[in-house]
Design a protein around this motif. Sequence first.
Motif: not given
Length: 253
Positions: A112-122, A124-132, A158-160, A165-171
């Motif tokens: 599920v996370l992989a699909i969400i991440i690929l949608l964000r890369a495309a 199609r998915l806009v992140p919402r606010g601060e990670i809780k 994957s969750t962040l 989450g920003e890719a550079r700082t998350t990783i």
Amino acid sequence: MELSSEFWWFILIGLGAQLVDGALGMAFGLVSSSVMLSMGLPPAQVSASVHTAEVFTTGASGVSHLAAGNVDRRLFVRLAVPGAIGGAIGAYGLTQLPGDVIRPLIYLYLLVLAIIILLRAAGRLVPRGEIKRVPLLGAVAGFLDASGGGGWGPVATSTLLARGGEARTTIGTVNAAEFVVTLTVSATFLLSMGLQHLQIVAGLLIGGMMAAPLAAVLVKRVKERWVLVGVGVLVLAISLYQISHTVFGLLER
């Protein structure tokens, strides 16, 4: 210690695995274990060697990401401390849980996370606010890493990323926090068994530490979209492979 011709292969395995792990925030254990098992090494020997080497490679990776400016210090604390606690619980109290039951659930979650991440890369998915609930994520990822035989990088990164989450700082931050988690999980293992299979451990360490600075620079310079695509494809491949492996295993029984 007498070195065999395989020692140089262990260096290459460590280098390749750490490049993947440092650049994508996951999969040192997955890559190195898969290759060494395919070489015919016993699973127990592979597991002991990888876990021992990871204590040092995660430290090198964390320092490299810190020097490159890839670490969010607040996120680091919120991940590392609960992650160490969750890892300790998994290592000391819950190692008797059946891994064959837990792992399919983890890989469904990762799918599920992989699909969400690929949608964000495309786009199609806009992140919402601060990670809780980051501390809860850290504790769960640490627990799964200890009791399920791996999972800190895939679950935490994957969750962040899926949550915006920003890719550079998350990783970078997940890699740095992994050192604390790995050290906590591996402490009793190292004290009770010592450094066994030194040739494999030394090869993985040399290759991993050579790759750590390069991976930290790589993740800083590569566009976020391509990092997201890389993470998404990797997690998708891992989850689909493991789910199909589990399904075929059940059908063969």
